[in-house]
Design a protein around this motif. Sequence first.
Motif, PDB file in Angstrom:
ATOM      1  N   ILE A 137       0.842  -1.203   0.000  1.00  0.00           N
ATOM      2  CA  ILE A 137       0.000   0.000   0.000  1.00  0.00           C
ATOM      3  C   ILE A 137       0.873   1.247   0.000  1.00  0.00           C
ATOM      4  CG2 ILE A 137      -1.721   1.277   1.312  1.00  0.00           C
ATOM      5  CD1 ILE A 137      -2.930  -1.364   2.126  1.00  0.00           C
ATOM      6  N   PHE A 156      -2.821   3.457 -10.492  1.00  0.00           N
ATOM      7  CA  PHE A 156      -4.079   2.708 -10.481  1.00  0.00           C
ATOM      8  C   PHE A 156      -3.891   1.303 -11.037  1.00  0.00           C
ATOM      9  CE2 PHE A 156      -8.229   1.409 -12.037  1.00  0.00           C
ATOM     10  CZ  PHE A 156      -8.995   1.656 -10.923  1.00  0.00           C
ATOM     11  N   MET A 159      -2.067  -0.759  -8.602  1.00  0.00           N
ATOM     12  CA  MET A 159      -2.871  -1.067  -7.430  1.00  0.00           C
ATOM     13  C   MET A 159      -3.893  -2.157  -7.721  1.00  0.00           C
ATOM     14  SD  MET A 159      -4.503   1.741  -4.909  1.00  0.00           S
ATOM     15  CE  MET A 159      -4.039   2.993  -5.989  1.00  0.00           C
ATOM     16  N   VAL A 160      -4.517  -2.115  -8.922  1.00  0.00           N
ATOM     17  CA  VAL A 160      -5.503  -3.141  -9.264  1.00  0.00           C
ATOM     18  C   VAL A 160      -4.827  -4.510  -9.312  1.00  0.00           C
ATOM     19  CG1 VAL A 160      -6.982  -4.002 -11.093  1.00  0.00           C
ATOM     20  CG2 VAL A 160      -7.071  -1.614 -10.460  1.00  0.00           C
ATOM     21  N   SER A 167      -5.338 -10.778  -3.002  1.00  0.00           N
ATOM     22  CA  SER A 167      -6.476 -11.663  -2.767  1.00  0.00           C
ATOM     23  C   SER A 167      -6.090 -13.115  -3.025  1.00  0.00           C
ATOM     24  CB  SER A 167      -7.639 -11.290  -3.670  1.00  0.00           C
ATOM     25  OG  SER A 167      -8.067 -10.000  -3.396  1.00  0.00           O
TER      26      SER A 167
ATOM     27  N   PHE B  10     -15.618 -15.426  -5.779  1.00  0.00           N
ATOM     28  CA  PHE B  10     -14.253 -14.958  -6.035  1.00  0.00           C
ATOM     29  C   PHE B  10     -14.040 -14.744  -7.534  1.00  0.00           C
ATOM     30  CE2 PHE B  10      -9.657 -15.692  -6.551  1.00  0.00           C
ATOM     31  CZ  PHE B  10      -9.159 -14.818  -5.609  1.00  0.00           C
ATOM     32  N   LEU B  14     -13.127 -11.445  -9.744  1.00  0.00           N
ATOM     33  CA  LEU B  14     -11.955 -11.416 -10.628  1.00  0.00           C
ATOM     34  C   LEU B  14     -12.371 -11.001 -12.033  1.00  0.00           C
ATOM     35  CD1 LEU B  14      -8.951 -11.981 -10.837  1.00  0.00           C
ATOM     36  CD2 LEU B  14      -9.468 -14.345 -11.370  1.00  0.00           C
ATOM     37  N   ALA B  17     -13.107  -7.324 -12.121  1.00  0.00           N
ATOM     38  CA  ALA B  17     -11.906  -6.490 -12.038  1.00  0.00           C
ATOM     39  C   ALA B  17     -11.123  -6.507 -13.347  1.00  0.00           C
ATOM     40  CB  ALA B  17     -11.019  -6.958 -10.891  1.00  0.00           C
ATOM     41  N   LEU B  23     -13.554   2.538 -14.005  1.00  0.00           N
ATOM     42  CA  LEU B  23     -12.656   2.456 -12.841  1.00  0.00           C
ATOM     43  C   LEU B  23     -13.399   2.039 -11.579  1.00  0.00           C
ATOM     44  CD1 LEU B  23     -10.387   5.626 -13.070  1.00  0.00           C
ATOM     45  CD2 LEU B  23     -10.004   3.374 -13.991  1.00  0.00           C
ATOM     46  N   ILE B  26     -14.231  -1.596 -11.544  1.00  0.00           N
ATOM     47  CA  ILE B  26     -13.045  -2.405 -11.248  1.00  0.00           C
ATOM     48  C   ILE B  26     -12.820  -2.461  -9.739  1.00  0.00           C
ATOM     49  CG2 ILE B  26     -10.550  -2.484 -11.495  1.00  0.00           C
ATOM     50  CD1 ILE B  26     -10.865  -1.306 -14.240  1.00  0.00           C
ATOM     51  N   VAL B  27     -12.977  -1.300  -9.083  1.00  0.00           N
ATOM     52  CA  VAL B  27     -12.781  -1.265  -7.629  1.00  0.00           C
ATOM     53  C   VAL B  27     -13.816  -2.150  -6.933  1.00  0.00           C
ATOM     54  CG1 VAL B  27     -12.778   0.230  -5.621  1.00  0.00           C
ATOM     55  CG2 VAL B  27     -11.758   1.011  -7.729  1.00  0.00           C
ATOM     56  N   LEU B  30     -12.748  -5.709  -7.190  1.00  0.00           N
ATOM     57  CA  LEU B  30     -11.707  -6.041  -6.206  1.00  0.00           C
ATOM     58  C   LEU B  30     -12.320  -6.242  -4.834  1.00  0.00           C
ATOM     59  CD1 LEU B  30      -8.942  -3.521  -7.266  1.00  0.00           C
ATOM     60  CD2 LEU B  30      -8.989  -5.967  -7.662  1.00  0.00           C
ATOM     61  N   MET B  33     -13.873  -9.638  -4.595  1.00  0.00           N
ATOM     62  CA  MET B  33     -12.855 -10.680  -4.395  1.00  0.00           C
ATOM     63  C   MET B  33     -12.452 -10.772  -2.935  1.00  0.00           C
ATOM     64  SD  MET B  33     -10.192 -10.218  -7.494  1.00  0.00           S
ATOM     65  CE  MET B  33      -9.100 -11.530  -7.065  1.00  0.00           C
ATOM     66  N   GLU B  34     -12.223  -9.581  -2.322  1.00  0.00           N
ATOM     67  CA  GLU B  34     -11.800  -9.596  -0.927  1.00  0.00           C
ATOM     68  C   GLU B  34     -12.895 -10.165  -0.021  1.00  0.00           C
ATOM     69  OE1 GLU B  34     -10.551  -5.598  -0.755  1.00  0.00           O
ATOM     70  OE2 GLU B  34      -8.575  -6.113  -1.545  1.00  0.00           O
ATOM     71  N   SER B  94      -6.604  -0.390   1.472  1.00  0.00           N
ATOM     72  CA  SER B  94      -6.295  -0.366   0.044  1.00  0.00           C
ATOM     73  C   SER B  94      -7.475   0.156  -0.767  1.00  0.00           C
ATOM     74  CB  SER B  94      -5.827  -1.734  -0.438  1.00  0.00           C
ATOM     75  OG  SER B  94      -6.865  -2.638  -0.389  1.00  0.00           O
ATOM     76  N   LEU B  98      -7.486   3.257  -3.338  1.00  0.00           N
ATOM     77  CA  LEU B  98      -7.960   3.065  -4.716  1.00  0.00           C
ATOM     78  C   LEU B  98      -8.978   4.137  -5.085  1.00  0.00           C
ATOM     79  CD1 LEU B  98      -8.492  -0.765  -5.044  1.00  0.00           C
ATOM     80  CD2 LEU B  98      -7.475   0.635  -6.782  1.00  0.00           C
TER      81      LEU B  98
END
Lengths: 504, 122
Positions: A137, A156, A159-160, A167, B10, B14, B17, B23, B26-27, B30, B33-34, B94, B98
């Motif tokens: 991070i 960006f 980071m992606v 994960s 999951f 993926l 993303a 954008l 995509i976030v 993610l 996924m988490e 994170s 982002l």
Amino acid sequence: MIRVLPAFVVVPLVMAFILPVFGRKGKALATLLANLVTISLLALAVACVGKTGVYEVGNWSSRVGIVLVLDGLTSLMLLAINVVSAAAMLFSVRYMEQYTAKPKYLSLFLLMVAGMNGVVISGDIFNLFVFLEVASIASYALVGFGCEHEELEASFKYMVLGSVASSFILLGIALVYGNTGALNMAYAARAIQQTGINAGLAFAMSLFIAGFGLKAALVPFHAWLPDAHPSAPAPISAMLSGVLIKALGVYALSRLIFNVFGVSVPVSWVLIALGVLSMVVGVFLAVGQWDFKRLLAYHSISQMGYVVLGIGIGALILAKRGNPVWASLAILGGLFHLVNHAVFKSLLFLTSGSVEMATGTRQLKKMGGLVERMPYTRAACTIASASIAGVPPFNGFWSKLILVIAAVQAGFFGLAAVTVVVSLVTLLSFLKVQRYVFLGDLPEELRNTRENKGSMLVAMLFLATLCLLMSLLVLVPSLRVTVLQPAVDALVEGVGHAMKVANL
Amino acid sequence: MLYALCLLLFMIGLYCAVVKKNLVKIVIGLAIMEYAVNLFLIMLGYRAGGTAPIIGRGDLQAGAERITAHFINSAVDPLPQALVLTAIVISLGSLALLISICIRIYDKYGTFDITEIRRLRG
């Protein structure tokens, strides 16, 4: 000695939260404090060479608590991380004057150092993940530090892909915990040895290869690196290419493969394939680049290929129960190239930063004839180029030589030939850098270019001297036995090593 | 079965993303996924009809052997819960970064479309 092990994480972490308090007036003091931290960590890392032991955090026994482990591989990685961070921090003193918010930069830098140190000393898998995220991070933020179009875009993208990798790694850790009931590496290794690799663990292994491969930018996973590394400020590029991809990627992956899961033939072949692909694809993409830092970034991919190839050959020999002497030679080549690459690639990025600061451009075609204007930067850049291309007296030559010998002994004549060819292409590519940046005609608008003095010069000369002196690490037997050999042994001993260190 | 659904979640994250062009989407991918990983960790520690891993006063009066037996038979595994708490905090960090980079990108480029944000060439 083992009592001071937490200091590698605690000192930079505490300082990272103190420094942003200093405003514009306290900038000089903040810089001084940050440099003191990195230099004292370097001294501590030197003092830790040759020691082993386990530190139980809060005196909880290793069955339930968190452990920090110091062994040969850890102390080698600590040495590499703290050498590069001390040099990059010294370089930042002058270089970062161009940017605003220097105390915030210093704070993020120290967070990244704390994260990387934490990754290499942590003795359990989940803690490794936590420190990996701390370092990641901080590095995402540092890549976007300039806040211009390109920097934000690169940040960006980085980071992606970094979050996807995290994960994957976390899912892998969950699978390991589900199958072994342990997060401590030694206990997990013992459980895996008793039960063998089942489907869940094999899936976890493939997740780890993808996740750590993304962090290490090995070839199918390399897309973010050529954008992210050049976009960061030069000292951060030096840190990212120099140590971050190694500590977070290659170190963590080889620790898990060798010491927790145990080597196996398919995994070794995957490593060799990733190594060869990275080596070849990276260097050929680098040849066509005209942006100084982008070219260096592609070479990082290629040189990481050498490291992974050496470790992969070693793993294959061990998995096939071949001669352990050959295996340790291959791993020695890989690990020695890892530390060499940390030094010469960070030096190359620092010289590129010095050139960029003096001329205001990174395009090779717009430069030329800087040899008379910037003699010291030129000398440092030439030494580093000679090292990365494998020219004899410098450190890169010895590690590549060991890798070639190891490949031939293991019977991979084709791989040895590829290694030599890639090294030649690297040489060509760096001749281009020398030709376009430092030789040729000086363009009219660069007539008034001045050499950068002070801390930037000291940092570059320090790393350039190391490029020469590090050859002694393999040539002098006593140095080799105290510094490199314990790191190699830690991997060669395999699953037993984790248990030996933890006294299981 | 549940594990397969978790893996499916999951994969959806993926896919989102990797494939989406916006954008913010995509976030979101993610984040999904988490969450899938966090869900998986929680399921590892789940036990049908289990109790909280806390020793109550009634257990203490019953004696040490009783406590151990009772504990092994009924308590859920507390470690994955601690892991999930840590993982949530990390993903908070994170995701915040982002999103703030997304806002900065929108200021600079005036769009969230990733096909229009490409000044860096491969």
